[in-house]
Design an enzyme around this catalytic site. Structure first.
Site: not given
Ligand SMILES: [Zn+2]
Length: 268
Positions: A45, A47-49, A157, A196, A126, A79, A262
């Site tokens: 989990h 988030h590499f943006r 989530h 999470h 996801k 996201n 995360d």
């Molecule tokens: Zn996350």
């Protein structure tokens, strides 16, 4: 030359053993009983943006940070901007990730049309509370039916947005979501993972039908550590010390399958 080869004796898996790892022109490191060798870690989990958010991080920067911390494989979240909801965007991102110096996997975002899954063939999808609010639980169930056939895992989530009030996201939102997902699994046979989780209840209630992970912040921090609420605002929220300690105990007793970070860079 930026590679090394290892020779000598090192501590692996609970005992000292003779090792010989790597070769060629790489720099030799003699081990001589002073080193512990651990396998590379997987972080499912992150988030590499990048896309639209590269002022926070880029794929390349995220991969380098992972390697520096001993993480050799990641599951990146969808996201980005735009949110990865189509087969076209999914393929584009996976293609970019394939050039990174780590093993890169991507969780696809919830598609508006379920048929996108047939095109993209993701290994996992996801689902955010925002997706539930936007598309409804019925849409999630359709995804679950399709994923049961295509053998993709639904990664939740798990907070039911119906329980969100004035910016508050109470523990009841997680409890309600667990029950909704349990029913979906019962009806569709889909494989699910809850990411999470924050409540020891969730670790116990999902035995036998879902895998779960917990993050370092939900295991090690609670509302008492939170002097400035604006600087420790996370979704799901940090919990009370009592809940947090019981979550840690659940991890120690083996009820939590996976530890995931995360990792998600933000600006102030
Ligand atoms: Zn996350």
């Amino acid at each position: 030359m930026d590679c090394i080869r290892l020779e000598g004796r090192a501590y692996i898996g609970g005992r000292f053993v003779r090792v010989k790892i790597g070769g060629g022109d790489c720099r030799l490191v003699q081990l001589s009983n002073r080193y512990l060798i651990l396998p590379g870690m997987v972080d499912l989990h992150v988030h590499f943006r990048d896309w639209g958010l590269s002022h926070k991080e880029t794929l390349e920067g995220g991969a380098r940070a992972a390697l520096a911390g001993g993480v050799v494989a990641v599951g990146d979240m969808p996201n980005t901007s735009p949110h990865i909801r189509t087969a076209e965007l999914y393929r584009k991102r996976v293609e970019q990730g394939s050039g990174l110096p780590i093993l890169y996997k991507l969780h696809m975002g919830v598609p508006e049309k379920v048929a996108e899954l047939d095109q993209a063939r993701p290994r996992s999808v996801k689902i955010y509370p925002e997706d539930v609010a936007r598309f409804g639980w019925q849409h999630v169930e359709k995804l679950a039916e399709r994923c049961a056939t295509l053998r993709c895992v639904l990664v939740f989530h798990c907070e039911d947005p119906a329980y969100f009030r004035n910016g508050e996201r109470p523990p009841d939102a997680e409890v309600a979501c667990v029950e909704k997902v349990r029913q979906i699994v019962h009806r569709t046979g889909a494989r699910v993972h809850l990411t999470h989780i924050t409540l020891p209840y969730t670790a116990e209630a999902t035995r036998g039908w879902a895998s779960v992970d917990a993050t370092p912040h939900h295991l090690l921090l609670d509302v008492d550590n939170c002097k400035d609420p604006a600087l420790c605002l996370v979704n799901p929220r940090l919990r009370t010390p009592e809940i947090r300690k019981r979550l840690l105990a659940a991890l120690a007793s083996g009820l939590i399958d996976i530890y995931a970070t995360d990792h998600a860079p933000h600006t102030l």
